[in-house]
Design an enzyme around this catalytic site. Structure first.
Site, PDB file in Angstrom:
ATOM      1  N   ASP A 223       0.839  -1.197   0.000  1.00 40.77           N
ATOM      2  CA  ASP A 223       0.000   0.000   0.000  1.00 40.77           C
ATOM      3  C   ASP A 223       0.884   1.262   0.000  1.00 40.77           C
ATOM      4  O   ASP A 223       1.827   1.345  -0.770  1.00 40.77           O
ATOM      5  CB  ASP A 223      -0.964  -0.038   1.204  1.00 40.77           C
ATOM      6  CG  ASP A 223      -2.106   0.960   1.066  1.00 40.77           C
ATOM      7  OD1 ASP A 223      -3.091   0.628   0.400  1.00 40.77           O
ATOM      8  OD2 ASP A 223      -1.983   2.082   1.586  1.00 40.77           O
ATOM      9  N   TYR A 368      -2.660  11.307   0.871  1.00 46.66           N
ATOM     10  CA  TYR A 368      -3.199  11.152  -0.494  1.00 46.66           C
ATOM     11  C   TYR A 368      -3.130  12.477  -1.246  1.00 46.66           C
ATOM     12  O   TYR A 368      -2.731  12.529  -2.403  1.00 46.66           O
ATOM     13  CB  TYR A 368      -4.639  10.642  -0.436  1.00 46.66           C
ATOM     14  CG  TYR A 368      -4.736   9.188  -0.049  1.00 46.66           C
ATOM     15  CD1 TYR A 368      -4.501   8.780   1.260  1.00 46.66           C
ATOM     16  CD2 TYR A 368      -5.047   8.204  -0.986  1.00 46.66           C
ATOM     17  CE1 TYR A 368      -4.566   7.451   1.626  1.00 46.66           C
ATOM     18  CE2 TYR A 368      -5.118   6.863  -0.627  1.00 46.66           C
ATOM     19  CZ  TYR A 368      -4.876   6.500   0.672  1.00 46.66           C
ATOM     20  OH  TYR A 368      -4.941   5.174   1.020  1.00 46.66           O
ATOM     21  N   HIS A 423      -5.139  -7.631   0.460  1.00 45.08           N
ATOM     22  CA  HIS A 423      -4.335  -6.409   0.490  1.00 45.08           C
ATOM     23  C   HIS A 423      -3.463  -6.283   1.742  1.00 45.08           C
ATOM     24  O   HIS A 423      -2.423  -5.663   1.708  1.00 45.08           O
ATOM     25  CB  HIS A 423      -5.305  -5.223   0.407  1.00 45.08           C
ATOM     26  CG  HIS A 423      -4.629  -3.907   0.239  1.00 45.08           C
ATOM     27  ND1 HIS A 423      -3.846  -3.615  -0.860  1.00 45.08           N
ATOM     28  CD2 HIS A 423      -4.608  -2.810   1.028  1.00 45.08           C
ATOM     29  CE1 HIS A 423      -3.379  -2.365  -0.736  1.00 45.08           C
ATOM     30  NE2 HIS A 423      -3.832  -1.857   0.398  1.00 45.08           N
TER      31      HIS A 423
END
Ligand SMILES: *[C@@H]1O[C@H](CO)[C@@H](O)[C@H](O)[C@H]1NC(C)=O
Length: 452
Positions: A223, A368, A423
């Protein structure tokens, strides 16, 4: 003659368009940028301090009050499980468990089982676990920097750490694990100034490893940890002995090739993985459905952060949704979201508690905004070639990189393995995960010997 000129011109145009689309300059870095509040101090603190998690009881009283006073949850639509997001019937169960069975003081002891430290890098206090093998014997001890992502924390690594640090009979090396929380996550201080994206964090973590005394080290990331470490491989290849990732990022060139692959998929992907990439339209739609959070976090993190920093139920819904669909997308059709297939409610709440108690949802979202921006080329700058020896573990329910394009970026790929799982691989499948990292580093060590 005229025809030749036209062809030459077309080739030239195609090349310049291709180059424009596919190569993005890396973000410019200031090696010692200061991210803390105000002005940099004249004598920066370079000490390493021991740290233990210890929250005063008032935090827990407040949390209990909020959980017991959650406003009535809107029931899910008839016949719907997780398709519209976290199922509120499921959330009710989690909240009841949180109030009645989850015991933070016990969990604090669990979380404090590994040595933890803090040290200031570029104005930010970085919190990390540093776990050394207890009995390395005559085995070589190699440093492994392992970085988590969103919505995770170092909690993801608690099960895999002992596997990394316990010597194994058939290996002549063992790891010492350095697992930091990303700045703005959990107990690591958040930037006070705009601009701290994944590329800039690569510098922070290089400087951090240097502070700990390591000029060269192995890296592992998934990630956002993977995004940061892929930048670290690009900027500081001399520092990285080898890179293992469970989320590799490719650039625009590979994406364009994948689109051309519609003509003949076998150019791009091996037949048994055909459905991991094609039909493109289906994958595109599924990506759109699953990444709304990303767009919001990449644009208005502060607005989004207010609600989930104020409501533990809201925060749990927002985070736990990712642990259903991110672990196995098909579990969206299960009432229980498969939440306790791979994790216990207690473990999942440990991670939620890290975000809750430290109040770091907003600062975690900001990563982000600071990374999916023009300076980072919206991540396309990660399409630049990487020469560092790399190993990629592809887990079935995680982002996929196809065999036919993976070497566009990873020029020195020494291992590419496939596994069942999702994930949060280190947390879900610690044994499989640890073995793959050991296998990779065994190969990296051999390459290293040849280089000397
Ligand atoms: C994912 O879920 C499907 C069924 O919903 C199941 O068949 C499969 O084994 C699951 N995969 C993993 C890795 O748990």
């Amino acid at each position: 003659m005229f025809g030749l000129i036209v062809i030459a011109l077309l080739v030239y145009m195609f090349r310049s368009v291709w180059t424009k689309l596919t190569s993005r300059p890396l973000p410019k870095l200031i090696e010692n940028a200061y991210w803390g509040p105000g002005n940099p101090p004249e004598n920066p603190d370079t000490t390493i301090r021991e740290f233990k998690i210890n929250f005063p009881g008032t935090h827990l009283v407040d949390l209990k009050y909020r959980l017991e006073n959650v406003r009535p949850l809107v029931p899910p639509l008839e016949g719907i499980q997780q398709q519209y997001g976290m199922n509120t019937d499921l959330l009710k169960k989690v909240i009841a468990f949180w109030i009645k069975e989850y015991n933070w003081k016990e969990r604090e002891t669990y979380l404090n089982q590994y040595p933890q430290f803090k040290t200031k890098i570029q104005g930010l206090d970085i919190h990390y676990l540093h776990v050394k093998p207890k009995n390395p014997g005559n085995k070589k001890v190699v440093p492994l920097l392992i970085i988590h992502g969103w919505p995770g924390s170092v909690v993801e690594f608690y099960k895999v750490i002992p596997l990394f640090t316990d010597p194994q009979n058939d290996r002549n090396f063992v790891f010492e694990v350095i697992a930091p929380n990303i700045p703005g996550y959990g107990f690591s201080q958040a930037a006070a100034k705009p601009g701290l994206g994944a590329a800039q964090m690569a510098t922070i973590f290089r400087n951090f490893m240097n502070r700990l005394g390591y000029d060269k080290f192995y890296c592992q990331g998934g990630d956002f940890g993977a995004i940061i470490l892929q930048y670290l491989c690009l900027y500081y290849p001399e520092s990285v002995l080898g890179y293992h990732t469970n989320m590799a990022i490719l650039g625009t060139a590979s994406r364009l090739k994948t689109i051309l692959g519609v003509i003949r998929p076998s150019w791009i992907v091996k037949p048994e993985h055909h459905n991991r990439v094609y039909p493109l339209w289906q994958h595109f739609q599924s990506t759109m459905r699953e990444t709304g959070y990303l767009h919001l976090q990449a644009t208005k993190p502060d607005t989004l952060g207010v609600g989930v920093t104020d409501s533990p139920a809201g925060l749990a819904a927002y985070i736990l949704e990712k642990f259903t669909s991110g672990t196995n997308i098909t579990w969206q059709k299960r009432e229980d979201g498969g939440l306790d297939e791979k994790f216990t409610y207690t473990e999942l709440l440990d991670n939620v508690m890290i975000y809750w108690l430290t109040g770091t949802a907003t600062t975690s979202f900001r990563l982000y905004s600071e990374t999916f921006n023009r300076s980072h080329g919206f991540l396309n700058s990660l399409g630049n070639p990487i020469e560092v020896p790399t190993a990629i573990a592809r887990f079935k329910y995680d982002f996929y990189v196809a065999d036919g394009v993976v070497r566009d970026v990873f020029k020195n790929l020494v291992q590419l393995n496939d596994f069942d799982g999702g994930h949060f691989a280190a947390w879900e499948e610690p044994r499989v995960f640890a073995k793959d990292v050991f296998d990779a580093v065994e190969k990296f060590e051999k390459i290293d010997k040849k280089r000397q």
